[in-house]
Design a protein around this motif. Structure first.
Motif, short mmCIF file in Angstrom:
data_model
loop_
_atom_site.label_atom_id
_atom_site.label_comp_id
_atom_site.label_asym_id
_atom_site.label_seq_id
_atom_site.Cartn_x
_atom_site.Cartn_y
_atom_site.Cartn_z
N ASP A 468 0.81 -1.22 0.00
CA ASP A 468 0.00 0.00 0.00
C ASP A 468 0.84 1.27 0.00
O ASP A 468 0.50 2.26 0.64
CB ASP A 468 -0.96 0.02 1.20
N GLU A 492 -4.15 4.39 -2.37
CA GLU A 492 -5.03 4.37 -3.55
C GLU A 492 -4.21 4.21 -4.83
O GLU A 492 -4.55 3.41 -5.71
CB GLU A 492 -5.84 5.66 -3.61
N PHE A 495 -2.92 0.65 -5.07
CA PHE A 495 -3.98 -0.28 -5.44
C PHE A 495 -4.29 -0.19 -6.93
O PHE A 495 -4.40 -1.21 -7.62
CB PHE A 495 -5.24 0.01 -4.62
N ARG A 498 -1.51 -1.65 -9.08
CA ARG A 498 -1.58 -3.12 -9.08
C ARG A 498 -2.68 -3.61 -10.01
O ARG A 498 -2.50 -4.57 -10.76
CB ARG A 498 -1.84 -3.64 -7.66
N ASP A 499 -3.82 -2.93 -9.96
CA ASP A 499 -4.94 -3.34 -10.81
C ASP A 499 -4.60 -3.16 -12.29
O ASP A 499 -4.98 -3.99 -13.12
CB ASP A 499 -6.18 -2.52 -10.44
N GLU A 585 -4.29 -13.38 -1.55
CA GLU A 585 -3.97 -11.97 -1.41
C GLU A 585 -3.88 -11.60 0.07
O GLU A 585 -4.76 -11.95 0.86
CB GLU A 585 -5.02 -11.11 -2.09
N ARG A 588 -5.06 -5.96 2.84
CA ARG A 588 -4.61 -4.63 2.44
C ARG A 588 -5.35 -3.56 3.23
O ARG A 588 -6.34 -3.83 3.91
CB ARG A 588 -4.90 -4.40 0.95
N TRP A 590 -7.94 -0.90 3.84
CA TRP A 590 -9.28 -0.70 3.29
C TRP A 590 -10.17 -0.14 4.41
O TRP A 590 -9.96 -0.47 5.57
CB TRP A 590 -9.84 -2.04 2.80
#
Length: 783
Positions: A468, A492, A495, A498-499, A585, A588, A590
Motif C-alpha cells: 500500500d 489508492e 492499489f 496493481r490493478d 492476497e 490490504r 481498506w
C-alpha cells in the motif's frame, strides 16, 4: 611450640585465602578467543551451511545444559570416572598409566584426567615426555583452581577432537548426525564418547553398497566395551541392547549442505554489523522455495541454451514481513565461465521498462491521469529528447492502462514530463536506489531505464506496491526487525497501479500451463542493446523478480523481457501453485478513497451525450483529472444535401450526426495506420454551431525549456519551425512572438521563423476558435 603452631595456622589460612581469591577472582571464560564456526539455517531451522572457523576447523561452542546428559555421562565414564572428586590429577591413573607405558611394556596409557586433557587441548601441549606431562599436571591444577567442574567439563566437550578437522560435540553431532547435541540417542552418544581417544583411527567411516557411511570396526568395538560398562550402571537400559546391534549411519563433512550460497554469503558478510549474534544465524529463507527457484532457473536455461542464454538471477520476497524467501544469485555458483559466484541480485543493471509502473503510480497521485486516461502514442519530442517505441511503431490514442501493459515508451515519457513533486528522479532517490548520477545527467531517459538499479532495489519497490505504498527494508535474518516503512505512494495509487498491472496477459495465455489463472500484477523490461531481460511482479503476497543476461554486460538479441524473462517468471509462478504455496492476497488497507466512475472509452473523460461506447474506471476523488469528453460531437446535417447545415436546428430539414474530433497528431496516425475514423465533414464549423469549446492547441515545436543558438557567421541557420497539434475543428493557426504577428498556417503545417535578436521570447499560437497555447524559449549567440 605454640608460636610455631600459630605460624603454621596463619600460613595455611593465607594459602586458603589465596586459593579462594584465585578461585573467585575474575577470569576469562574458557570459550574466550576460541575461533568458532557459524551455523546458518533457514526460517524452519534447516541447515544451509556450517562454516569453518578461522583456524580451518569445524567447531561450535555448546553450553553444558544443551548437551545430551547421556553423552556427558558416557564421556566421564569413558575418560574420567573420578572427575567430580579429584583436584585435576588422579594419582592412581597416573601410576597405572606410567606402569603400563614404561614398566610392563603393555599398551601405552596416558592416565590423563579430563582436566589434564583440557589443559593439553587449550595450551597445545606436548605430553609424550615427562617434562611435558609435568607441565600438563600444573596446568590442570591451575584450571581446577580457576574454574568449576561444569566449566571444565563444558570446555573439554567443546574442544575434544572428533576426527579430521572436527572439534567439539556441537560440530561433531551436527556433521555426523545432522542434529544438535541435545537430541542424541544413546547409541549415537556412546559413539561420540569413545571417538576422542583415537579420532583419526576410529573416525574412519566404512562405505556400504548403498553409498552410505557407517562407523568402522574399531569405533564399533570401543563403543561396545563402553556400553557394557554403561549397562552395569544402568541395568534399566536393557531395551537399548537391540539398538546397539544395528549399524550406525553417519555423515561426512563432505556431505554438509551448501544451500542458497549467495544469500548465505551475504548474511555472513554482514555479521560485522551484528557483533553480538551467537554462532547460529537464522535467515528468512525457505529451503523448499529456494529449491523450486533453483530448479526452474536451471530447467529454463537448459531449454534456452541454443539461444545463447546461460545465466539468470531470481529473488522471491514475502511482502507480509519483507523476508527474502529465495535468492538465486546466478545459474551456477561453481561455474567460473559465467562468473557464478557473483551475486546478480546485488549488481547494478539497466532495468528497462520495469520502472514504468512507478511513473504511472506517481501520476495517479499527482492527478495527472487515471487508468482510462487517453495518452498520445505519436511521434513526439521532449526538448532535444525524441524517444521511440521498442517496436518502432505508434498506436495513436491509448489508455494509461494499455500504455503501461504494452510498455509504450512515448506515453511513459510524456507522463513523466508532467510530474511535479516528487519527480521520477526524486522518487527513485527516496526509494533507496543507490549511486544515481545527477538528474540532469539522465533527463527523461531515466524513464526508459537510463539509470541502473539492483534486483534487490527493484524488488523493494514492487513490494512497496504490495504494501500500500510503504517502502520497507528487506529482511535477510529472522531476527531483523519489521519496519512500518516510509510512505512514498498513497494506498489508492498503489492499489490502482496493481490493478493496471493485472491487466497484463501472460505471454502463454492460451497454453495449458495457464489453465489455472492466478491474478499476477507484472511487468517486463529490456535494456538498451539487449543486455538485460527482466520480469517483475506481485504474485499474491510475494514479489518475484527474474533477470537474464551476462555479468560481463555482453548483449544477445534473445534478451528480450517478454520472450526470455517472462517465461521463466511464469514457470516459477506455476511452480508455486503446483507446490501449493499459499498465494492468497494479503490483507490490504481498506476502505480506500476510491470510486468507480463511468467514462467514454474513446477519450477517457466523462461521457457526453454522444459518446457511443462507455466503460468504468477507478477514480481518486480530489486527485484524478475530471472533464467532459469532447471527442464525439453532433453536427447538424441537411437532410436533402447531406452537408453540414448552419443556423437554428430544424428537425424537419436537419438531422444530427455524431463525428469524432481527434487532435491533428492523432488523426495523422490514424491515416498512416489505415484506421478509418468518422472525421467531421468540411464546413462543419459554422459560427455559433458549437456550444462548447474543444481542445486548445498544444505547441510541439520549438521545444520547452531549450536554448537555441545562432552563429554570428550564419544567422540564417537559426530558423525555427513553429508547429502545434490542434483539435479537429481547427482550420487555421495564428502565430505570435510577444504581441507581434508572425504569420498563419494550416493544421499539420509548420511556420518558419528566424529570430532577429538573441534573448528570451514568448511564443504563442491561437486557433481560429480563439483557443491558445504559449511557451518561452531562449536564443543565444555563439562564435
Amino acid at each position: 611450640m605454640r608460636r610455631q603452631w600459630l605460624v603454621l595456622l596463619l600460613s595455611l589460612t593465607a594459602v586458603a585465602l589465596a586459593l579462594v581469591a584465585v578461585r573467585y577472582s575474575p577470569r576469562p571464560s574458557l570459550s574466550e578467543s576460541v575461533p568458532l564456526s557459524t551455523v546458518v539455517r533457514d526460517r524452519e531451522g534447516r541447515l544451509l551451511r556450517l562454516t569453518l572457523a578461522s583456524d580451518q576447523r569445524y567447531r561450535l561452542w555448546v553450553p553444558l545444559s544443551e548437551i545430551s546428559p547421556s553423552l556427558v555421562e558416557a564421556v566421564m565414564l569413558q575418560e574420567d570416572a573420578w572427575f567430580r572428586w579429584h583436584a585435576g590429577v588422579n594419582p592412581v591413573s597416573l601410576v597405572r598409566g606410567a606402569w603400563s607405558t614404561y614398566a610392563s611394556g603393555e599398551a601405552r596409557i596416558g592416565g590423563s584426567t579430563l582436566t589434564m586433557q583440557l589443559a593439553r587441548l587449550r595450551w597445545r601441549l606436548q605430553t609424550r615426555d615427562v617434562r611435558g606431562k609435568l607441565v600438563q599436571i600444573a596446568r590442570a591444577v591451575q584450571l581446577e583452581l580457576c574454574y568449576s567442574k561444569d566449566e571444565i567439563l563444558e570446555a573439554y566437550l567443546n574442544l575434544a577432537p572428533y576426527g579430521g578437522n572436527i572439534e567439539g560435540v556441537g560440530a561433531a553431532s551436527l556433521i555426523y548426525y545432522r542434529k544438535p547435541s541435545d537430541r542424541l540417542t544413546l547409541p549415537e552418544a556412546l559413539a561420540l564418547a569413545v571417538l576422542p581417544q583415537a579420532p583419526s583411527r576410529r573416525g574412519r567411516l566404512t562405505a556400504r553398497d548403498d553409498d552410505a557411511f557407517y562407523i568402522g570396526s574399531g569405533l564399533e568395538a570401543a563403543r561396545a566395551r563402553l556400553y557394557a560398562r554403561w549397562r552395569e550402571r544402568h541395568p534399566e537400559d536393557a531395551a537399548e541392547d537391540a539398538l546397539l546391534k544395528l549399524p550406525l549411519r553417519l555423515h561426512s563433512a563432505r556431505e554438509l549442505p551448501f544451500r542458497a550460497p549467495h544469500l548465505v554469503d551475504r548474511v555472513l558478510a554482514e555479521r560485522a554489523w551484528h557483533p553480538h549474534d551467537g554462532p547460529e544465524l537464522k535467515t528468512t529463507l525457505d529451503t523448499r522455495l529456494q529449491r523450486l527457484l533453483e530448479e526452474r532457473v536451471r530447467n529454463h536455461l537448459q531449454r534456452e541454451r541454443s539461444r545463447g542464454l546461460r545465466n539468470a538471477s531470481a529473488i522471491l520476497i514475502d511482502t507480509r514481513d519483507m523476508g527474502v524467501r529465495a535468492l538465486v544469485g546466478s545459474a551456477d555458483y561453481f561455474d567460473a565461465g559465467i562468473q557464478g559466484q557473483v551475486n546478480g541480485a546485488d549488481a547494478k543493471r539497466s532495468p528497462g521498462s520495469t520502472l514504468k509502473p512507478f511513473i504511472y503510480a506517481l501520476a495517479l497521485d499527482q492527478g495527472v491521469l487515471h487508468p482510462a486516461s487517453v495518452l498520445r502514442d505519436v511521434p513526439s519530442a521532449f526538448g532535444p529528447y525524441t524517444p521511440e517505441n521498442f517496436d518502432g511503431r505508434f498506436m495513436g490514442p491509448v489508455t494509461a492502462t494499455e500504455a503501461l501493459v504494452r510498455s509504450r515508451n512515448i506515453p511513459a515519457v510524456g507522463v513523466a514530463a508532467q510530474l511535479k513533486q516528487p519527480s521520477f528522479y526524486d522518487f527513485l532517490r527516496r526509494a533507496g536506489v543507490r549511486d544515481l548520477a545527477s538528474q540532469n545527467h539522465y533527463g527523461l531517459a531515466l524513464v526508459l531505464g537510463g539509470g541502473e538499479v539492483t534486483m534487490e532495489e527493484l524488488a523493494r519497490m514492487y513490494a512497496m506496491l504490495g504494501n500500500d505504498g510503504r517502502l520497507r527494508a528487506l529482511r535477510w535474518r529472522d531476527g531483523d526487525p519489521q519496519e512500518e516503512g516510509a510512505r512514498l505512494l498513497s494506498a489508492e495509487a498503489a492499489f490502482v497501479t496493481r490493478d493496471m498491472l493485472r491487466q497484463n496477459p501472460r505471454p502463454d495465455a492460451g497454453s495449458q500451463s495457464a489453465s489455472r489463472p492466478l491474478p499476477v500484477a507484472w511487468k517486463t523490461g529490456t535494456s538498451w542493446a539487449f543486455r538485460d531481460a527482466w520480469s517483475a511482479g506481485l504474485v499474491g503476497p510475494y514479489v518475484l523478480v527474474v533477470w537474464l543476461g551476462n555479468f560481463d554486460g555482453s548483449s544477445n538479441p534473445a534478451l528480450v523481457g517478454v520472450e526470455a524473462a517472462a517465461p521463466l517468471f511464469f514457470d516459477i509462478v506455476d511452480g508455486l501453485q503446483a507446490a501449493r504455496v499459499d498465494l492468497a492476497e494479503p490483507v490490504r488497507q481498506w476502505p480506500l478513497n476510491l470510486k468507480r466512475v463511468e467514462i467514454c472509452r474513446a477519450s477517457g473523460d466523462l461521457p457526453n451525450a454522444w459518446c457511443p461506447q462507455r466503460g468504468m474506471t477507478w477514480f481518486i476523488p480530489g486527485k484524478s483529472p475530471i472533464r467532459i469528453s469532447t471527442v464525439h460531437r453532433a453536427i447538424a446535417i441537411d437532410i436533402a444535401s447531406g452537408r453540414p447545415a448552419c443556423g437554428p436546428f430544424d428537425p424537419r430539414s436537419m438531422r444530427n450526426e455524431v463525428f469524432e474530433f481527434w487532435p491533428s497528431d492523432l488523426a495523422r496516425v490514424f491515416v498512416q495506420a489505415g484506421i478509418p475514423r468518422r472525421r467531421p465533414p468540411p464546413g462543419h464549423d459554422c459560427a455559433g454551431s458549437q456550444d462548447w469549446l474543444g481542445s486548445p492547441p498544444s505547441i510541439t515545436s520549438p521545444y520547452r525549456a531549450t536554448r537555441y543558438t545562432m552563429r554570428l557567421s550564419h544567422p540564417e541557420q537559426v530558423a525555427l519551425n513553429l508547429a502545434a497539434t490542434v483539435d479537429a475543428d481547427v482550420s487555421r493557426l495564428y502565430w505570435f512572438v510577444g504581441n507581434t504577428f508572425l504569420g498563419s498556417a494550416e493544421p499539420g503545417t509548420a511556420l518558419a521563423w528566424t529570430p532577429d535578436r538573441t534573448g528570451h521570447f514568448r511564443l504563442s499560437v491561437v486557433d481560429d476558435h480563439g483557443r491558445s497555447d504559449e511557451r518561452e524559449i531562449e536564443v543565444a549567440v555563439v562564435q
